[in-house]
Design an enzyme around this catalytic site. Structure first.
Site, PDB file in Angstrom:
ATOM      1  N   LYS A 120       0.784  -1.113   0.006  1.00  0.00           N
ATOM      2  CA  LYS A 120      -0.028   0.080  -0.092  1.00  0.00           C
ATOM      3  C   LYS A 120       0.797   1.199   0.047  1.00  0.00           C
ATOM      4  O   LYS A 120       1.573   1.390   0.908  1.00  0.00           O
ATOM      5  CB  LYS A 120      -0.979   0.071   1.121  1.00  0.00           C
ATOM      6  N   ASP A 225     -12.153   5.260  11.183  1.00  0.00           N
ATOM      7  CA  ASP A 225     -12.593   5.319   9.778  1.00  0.00           C
ATOM      8  C   ASP A 225     -13.519   4.257   9.370  1.00  0.00           C
ATOM      9  O   ASP A 225     -13.470   3.486   8.317  1.00  0.00           O
ATOM     10  CB  ASP A 225     -11.499   5.605   8.917  1.00  0.00           C
TER      11      ASP A 225
HETATM   12  N1  LIG Z   1      -4.195  -6.171   2.753  1.00  0.00           N
HETATM   13  C1  LIG Z   1      -5.018  -6.336   1.593  1.00  0.00           C
HETATM   14  N2  LIG Z   1      -5.009  -7.423   0.936  1.00  0.00           N
HETATM   15  C2  LIG Z   1      -6.035  -7.290  -0.156  1.00  0.00           C
HETATM   16  N3  LIG Z   1      -6.701  -6.042  -0.647  1.00  0.00           N
HETATM   17  C3  LIG Z   1      -6.249  -4.823   0.068  1.00  0.00           C
HETATM   18  C4  LIG Z   1      -5.389  -4.872   0.988  1.00  0.00           C
HETATM   19  N4  LIG Z   1      -5.498  -3.467   1.679  1.00  0.00           N
HETATM   20  C5  LIG Z   1      -6.015  -2.837   0.959  1.00  0.00           C
HETATM   21  N5  LIG Z   1      -6.716  -3.597  -0.093  1.00  0.00           N
HETATM   22  C6  LIG Z   1      -7.530  -3.338  -1.256  1.00  0.00           C
HETATM   23  O1  LIG Z   1      -7.324  -1.925  -1.533  1.00  0.00           O
HETATM   24  C7  LIG Z   1      -8.382  -0.797  -1.384  1.00  0.00           C
HETATM   25  C8  LIG Z   1      -7.969   0.403  -0.674  1.00  0.00           C
HETATM   26  O2  LIG Z   1      -7.365  -0.009   0.432  1.00  0.00           O
HETATM   27  P1  LIG Z   1      -7.497   0.909   1.727  1.00  0.00           P
HETATM   28  O3  LIG Z   1      -8.880   0.999   2.311  1.00  0.00           O
HETATM   29  O4  LIG Z   1      -6.474   0.451   2.724  1.00  0.00           O
HETATM   30  O5  LIG Z   1      -6.863   2.337   1.224  1.00  0.00           O
HETATM   31  P2  LIG Z   1      -7.557   3.718   1.417  1.00  0.00           P
HETATM   32  O6  LIG Z   1      -7.178   4.684   0.235  1.00  0.00           O
HETATM   33  O7  LIG Z   1      -7.225   4.403   2.718  1.00  0.00           O
HETATM   34  O8  LIG Z   1      -9.073   3.874   1.317  1.00  0.00           O
HETATM   35  P3  LIG Z   1     -10.170   4.681   1.642  1.00  0.00           P
HETATM   36  O9  LIG Z   1     -10.714   5.140   0.140  1.00  0.00           O
HETATM   37  O10 LIG Z   1     -11.284   4.008   2.573  1.00  0.00           O
HETATM   38  O11 LIG Z   1      -9.414   6.132   2.035  1.00  0.00           O
HETATM   39  C9  LIG Z   1      -9.274  -1.829  -0.356  1.00  0.00           C
HETATM   40  O12 LIG Z   1     -10.903  -1.302  -0.510  1.00  0.00           O
HETATM   41  C10 LIG Z   1      -8.991  -3.118  -0.966  1.00  0.00           C
HETATM   42  O13 LIG Z   1     -10.037  -3.805  -1.796  1.00  0.00           O
END
Ligand SMILES: Nc1ncnc2c1ncn2[C@@H]1O[C@H](COP(=O)(O)OP(=O)(O)OP(=O)(O)O)[C@@H](O)[C@H]1O
Ligand SMILES: [Mg+2]
Length: 303
Positions: A120, A225
């Site tokens: 990420k 969140d």
């Molecule tokens: N460990 C993981 N394994 C598989 N898929 C993941 C994982 N972490 C994240 N994802 C995928 O990536 C997407 C985005 O991750 P995450 O929600 O952590 O990011 P974000 O940008 O903070 O999201 P938001 O839009 O809620 O702010 C998730 O909805 C999921 O589909």
């Protein structure tokens, strides 16, 4: 969306990374790093700097501006490739895969070492940065280096929280962190928002989820969140992810955040599965029981 830089890794050379780290170092002091300072920051000769700048510019890893002086700054792509290279050196990542998700504030990819993981890249501050950036006549300030700082802090906070909670709470196992990026276990399943539960599963899944929220609270954290988009559901149960904004339970707003998290989740279940939840179940009393440590289950227990 920030371009995927994984394909660049094989063609980049050690000196390209010296140059990129040099620009990164200079950015601690100002957004646009003076050309003359780069040999020092990157431990490269004048000629090398010249050559490496060109290679990195061509690949969109850095940007150049000339105002009062010739200056260079990292693009998000340049920052990504620095983090990626660090993970590759540590063998945290040996293969790069396809996108798993694009959040509002992140890009998530499948990667591998001995097994599949998720990488990420945090993008907090990105949108802001781009907007500000377009119309700005920079020269001085430090403030816009903030995209780098903000994204790195978010990654650090998310990683620390996962480390504190895993494995007692159902969160992805943390594997590694560098700069604005974290590597974690790849979760099975799909987002709760995309699941259609059978009637008889509804309360059970909600119960699992609230139990995890309660256990996180016992360990000193509130997610802050919480929504159907930050929960994965699989055969094996639920996993709560996306923790960069979590707060410790002694934070002045922790209580309010806990209540809001529970309202989000209960509200979602009520809308999607009307009449499936116990009548008298409400977010505030669940929150009270979590805070005083008496939470047991969301199932009706009287009888
Ligand atoms: N460990 C993981 N394994 C598989 N898929 C993941 C994982 N972490 C994240 N994802 C995928 O990536 C997407 C985005 O991750 P995450 O929600 O952590 O990011 P974000 O940008 O903070 O999201 P938001 O839009 O809620 O702010 C998730 O909805 C999921 O589909
Ligand atoms: Mg999310």
């Amino acid at each position: 969306m920030v371009r995927n830089v994984a394909g660049l890794l094989p063609e980049l050379e050690a000196e390209d990374f010296y140059l990129l780290s040099g620009v990164e170092q200079g950015m601690r002091f100002s957004e646009w790093v003076q050309r003359e300072k780069l040999p020092d920051y990157s431990s490269l000769t004048e000629d090398e700097v010249e050559y490496r700048l060109e290679r990195c510019l061509k690949r969109g890893l850095i940007e150049k501006k000339t105002i009062q002086y010739e200056g260079y700054t990292l693009q998000f792509e340049g920052y990504d490739v620095l983090a990626l290279r660090t993970f590759a050196e540590r063998e945290t990542i040996t293969e790069f895969g396809s996108p798993l998700g694009v959040g509002k504030e992140s890009d998530v990819y499948e990667v591998r070492s001995y097994k599949p993981h998720a990488l990420k890249y945090h993008r907090e501050g990105y949108t802001n940065f781009r907007e500000v950036h377009k119309e700005r006549d920079y020269a001085s300030d430090n403030e816009h280096v903030s995209w780098m700082y903000t994204a790195r802090k978010a990654a650090e906070r998310e990683y620390e929280t996962l480390e504190a909670l895993y494995p007692d709470v159902a969160v992805p196992q943390p594997i590694g962190q560098n700069r604005h990026a974290i590597v974690m276990e790849k979760m099975d399943g799909v987002e709760l928002s995309r699941t259609r539960l059978e009637d008889e599963q509804v309360v059970g899944v909600l119960d699992l989820l609230v139990s995890e929220i309660s256990r996180a609270h016992e360990l000193g954290y509130v997610h802050a969140d919480m929504s159907e988009y930050n929960v994965f559901v699989s055969e094996a149960g639920v996993t709560i992810f996306d923790w960069p904004q979590a707060v410790p339970t002694d934070h002045e707003n922790a209580d309010e955040f806990l209540r809001r998290d529970l309202e989000n989740i209960l509200g979602y279940f009520r809308r999607k599965y009307p009449r499936r939840l116990p009548e008298d179940l409400d977010a505030d009393s669940v929150a009270d029981s979590i805070v005083d440590g008496s939470f047991d289950t969301v199932f009706e227990t009287n009888g």
